[in-house]
Design an enzyme around this catalytic site. Structure first.
Site, PDB file in Angstrom:
ATOM      1  N   ARG A  45     -30.214  -5.541 -47.387  1.00  0.00           N
ATOM      2  CA  ARG A  45     -31.004  -6.671 -48.004  1.00  0.00           C
ATOM      3  C   ARG A  45     -30.425  -7.435 -49.301  1.00  0.00           C
ATOM      4  NH1 ARG A  45     -36.371  -8.702 -47.600  1.00  0.00           N
ATOM      5  NH2 ARG A  45     -37.497  -9.476 -49.750  1.00  0.00           N
ATOM      6  N   ILE A  71     -36.809 -15.387 -49.446  1.00  0.00           N
ATOM      7  CA  ILE A  71     -36.650 -14.027 -48.460  1.00  0.00           C
ATOM      8  C   ILE A  71     -37.914 -13.446 -48.434  1.00  0.00           C
ATOM      9  CG2 ILE A  71     -35.510 -12.620 -50.220  1.00  0.00           C
ATOM     10  CD1 ILE A  71     -33.907 -11.409 -48.091  1.00  0.00           C
ATOM     11  N   SER A  72     -38.475 -13.066 -47.264  1.00  0.00           N
ATOM     12  CA  SER A  72     -39.790 -12.745 -47.094  1.00  0.00           C
ATOM     13  C   SER A  72     -39.845 -11.256 -47.517  1.00  0.00           C
ATOM     14  CB  SER A  72     -40.351 -12.505 -45.641  1.00  0.00           C
ATOM     15  OG  SER A  72     -40.277 -13.820 -45.304  1.00  0.00           O
ATOM     16  N   GLN A  73     -41.108 -10.797 -48.316  1.00  0.00           N
ATOM     17  CA  GLN A  73     -41.243  -9.514 -48.868  1.00  0.00           C
ATOM     18  C   GLN A  73     -40.824  -8.685 -47.392  1.00  0.00           C
ATOM     19  OE1 GLN A  73     -45.492  -9.046 -48.590  1.00  0.00           O
ATOM     20  NE2 GLN A  73     -45.585  -6.878 -49.668  1.00  0.00           N
TER      21      GLN A  73
END
Length: 224
Positions: A45, A71-73
């Site tokens: 990530r 960028i999503s959780q």
């Protein structure tokens, strides 16, 4: 530890943080699909955010990626991916490539991923990172994701990584029989994450709870 083992650890100094993220943020919150869990453990990530944010990349929160996007959780990425119920043979459409992190997770789990992003700089960066990581089953193009990708339809799975006021009609039309579409739907500030499954001519909708995403911009979403 052998010398080869030490080298392996040095090649991926974020492995401990990534496994901790999966254990504490994803498995502990009820994600059960072993393929999703394995993909989240594998994909680095931190490479999808600026180097200045690498120390935060495995935290329990979204991060900025530029151009007003995020960028999503990690948990939300896992939840949306699990909701697609991927078995490995699917052709997937992703609306909102963003950093390319969700794209990489999908590429681990599906046969082919078609992804659309409206911001040119994000397209180029995602292409570069995904190529560096060796993903060959991903195609990204610049455009209005709310129109879908009709020439490649139908899709067994469609995922929308931005919140819209309604489900874009073109995406419903491009969903294969038995296919699943996962999308946040609501106002500009909060949405419900829904899954729509096509069963013949019927559309079956399920609600996965409240979320908050950036706006889905396009002809069938919010106006820019």
């Amino acid at each position: 530890m052998s010398l080869s083992g030490k080298r392996e650890k040095l090649r991926d100094p974020f492995e401990i943080a990534r496994n901790r993220m999966v254990d504490n943020q994803i498995v502990a919150r009820g994600i059960k699909d072993p393929r999703v869990i394995a993909a989240m453990r594998k994909v680095p990530r931190h490479l999808f955010v600026d180097e200045a944010l690498w120390d935060q990349a495995y935290g329990d929160f979204p991060l900025p990626i530029g151009e007003g996007q995020t960028i999503s959780q990690p948990y939300i990425v896992a939840l949306m991916t699990e909701a697609l119920q991927l078995q490995g043979d699917e052709k997937v459409l992703e609306i909102g490539t963003g950093s390319g992190y969700q794209t990489a997770i999908l590429a681990e789990l599906a046969r082919k991923v078609y992804s659309i992003e409206r911001v040119p700089s994000l397209v180029e960066r995602a292409r570069r990172v995904l190529a560096q990581l060796g993903y060959t089953n991903v195609v990204i193009r610049l455009g209005d994701g709310t129109k879908g990708w009709p020439e490649e339809a139908p899709f067994e799975a469609i995922i929308v990584t931005a919140g819209g006021p309604k489900i874009p009609e073109p995406l419903l039309n491009q969903l294969a029989d038995g296919g699943r579409l996962v999308i946040p739907v609501g106002d500009e500030y909060s949405q419900d994450l829904v899954r729509v499954t096509r069963v013949g001519k019927r559309l079956v909708t399920e609600n996965f709870g409240g979320v908050r995403f950036v706006k889905l911009i396009g002809d069938h979403g919010w106006r820019a």
